[in-house]
Motif scaffolding. Structure first.
Motif, PDB file in Angstrom:
ATOM      1  N   ARG A  64      -3.315   4.045   4.700  1.00 42.37           N
ATOM      2  CA  ARG A  64      -3.615   2.785   4.022  1.00 42.37           C
ATOM      3  C   ARG A  64      -2.720   2.731   2.558  1.00 42.37           C
TER       4      ARG A  64
ATOM      5  N   GLU B 241      -7.905   2.650   7.943  1.00 45.10           N
ATOM      6  CA  GLU B 241      -7.047   3.011   9.279  1.00 45.10           C
ATOM      7  C   GLU B 241      -7.415   2.250  10.583  1.00 45.10           C
TER       8      GLU B 241
ATOM      9  N   GLY C 148      -2.987  -0.482   9.408  1.00 46.59           N
ATOM     10  CA  GLY C 148      -3.365   0.619   8.425  1.00 46.59           C
ATOM     11  C   GLY C 148      -2.967   1.778   9.412  1.00 46.59           C
TER      12      GLY C 148
ATOM     13  N   SER D 153      -3.715  -1.792   4.041  1.00 48.96           N
ATOM     14  CA  SER D 153      -4.790  -2.037   4.707  1.00 48.96           C
ATOM     15  C   SER D 153      -6.054  -1.284   4.183  1.00 48.96           C
TER      16      SER D 153
ATOM     17  N   TRP E  94      -4.748  -7.023   2.406  1.00 43.88           N
ATOM     18  CA  TRP E  94      -5.184  -5.725   2.678  1.00 43.88           C
ATOM     19  C   TRP E  94      -6.266  -5.567   3.427  1.00 43.88           C
TER      20      TRP E  94
END
Length: 247
Positions: free
Chosen positions: A141, A180, A13, A177, A202
């Motif tokens: 992201r 973060e 992220g 992701s 993710w």
């Protein structure tokens, strides 16, 4: 390509992480190794790596710097063991090669334009329509993606697909992701010279199936009619990812 391969790029992220991944898989390759030896006998090359062989059967590897020039190309592995692999090399004379580097070969795309956290990718295949994939990877992201019929710069292109009227510039996303974070995420990328499938794991779950990884796509498919000039497809999401929301 996938995240469990030795030397694979790390999806996470952070801004720029997806561009790093695509550069490695599509443009440059990764996990370069120095073989102990390369020996050719009967048009079959044996590459020995005493430090460990990370390349599985059927993988495509790129060899550079070999003293036998004919070996400096891409090869598909025929057999693989813990410390060596072999591949067929028709026309290459028996003997040994020195000075070589071997790495996992890229899928063979080009990157005509780039800027800070931005990149444009385009197929180099002779049958490609020439469409471009533009990525703005500045968000930690959700990178913003869009296709273009052609591009003349990192921010200049013609006939975007989808149009910004269909999806605003900041609302057509691929995933990296759910947070973060520098924590690695699993991923798979399936690509050839014309088309790619990108599946990011993710979330922090351990597998790509819990929750299921979204399937993002870009590239040229087989045209339905000979008159079709741009048989291209892109897919992405128009909102924040939610668990089990794939359709």
């Amino acid at each position: 390509f996938h995240s469990d391969m030795p030397g694979a790029p790390t999806l996470r992220g952070e801004a720029g992480a997806l561009i790093e991944l695509l550069d490695a898989c599509l443009i440059s390759g990764f996990d370069a190794r120095t073989p102990d030896s390369i020996t050719v006998a009967g048009e079959v090359a044996t590459v020995t790596l005493s430090g460990g062989n990370p390349f599985e059967r059927h993988a495509v590897v790129a060899i550079t710097g070999a003293s036998v020039a004919a070996l400096n190309a891409e090869w598909r592995i025929a057999t693989s063991s813990a410390a060596s692999f072999t591949f067929a090399c028709p026309g290459v004379a028996d003997g040994s090669a020195t000075g070589a580097t071997v790495k996992r070969a890229p899928a063979g795309w080009g990157k005509p334009f780039s800027d800070t956290q931005k990149a444009v990718y385009r197929s180099l295949h002779p049958l490609a329509s020439g469409v471009c994939l533009r990525i703005d990877d500045s968000d930690a992201r959700y990178p913003c993606v869009r296709g273009y019929e052609d591009m003349t710069g990192i921010d200049a292109g013609t006939n975007p697909f989808p149009t910004t009227a269909q999806f605003p510039a900041d609302k057509y996303w691929w995933g990296k992701s759910d947070a973060e974070s520098t924590s690695p995420r699993k991923w798979t990328l399936v690509a050839d010279g014309l088309y790619l499938w990108y599946l990011p794991g993710w979330t922090s779950y351990a597998s790509l199936s819990d929750p299921p990884a979204p399937l993002h796509r870009f590239g040229d498919f087989r045209p339905f009619m000979a008159s079709t000039t741009h048989p291209a497809l892109i897919s992405a999401y128009e909102g924040s990812f939610q668990t089990f929301s794939w359709w």
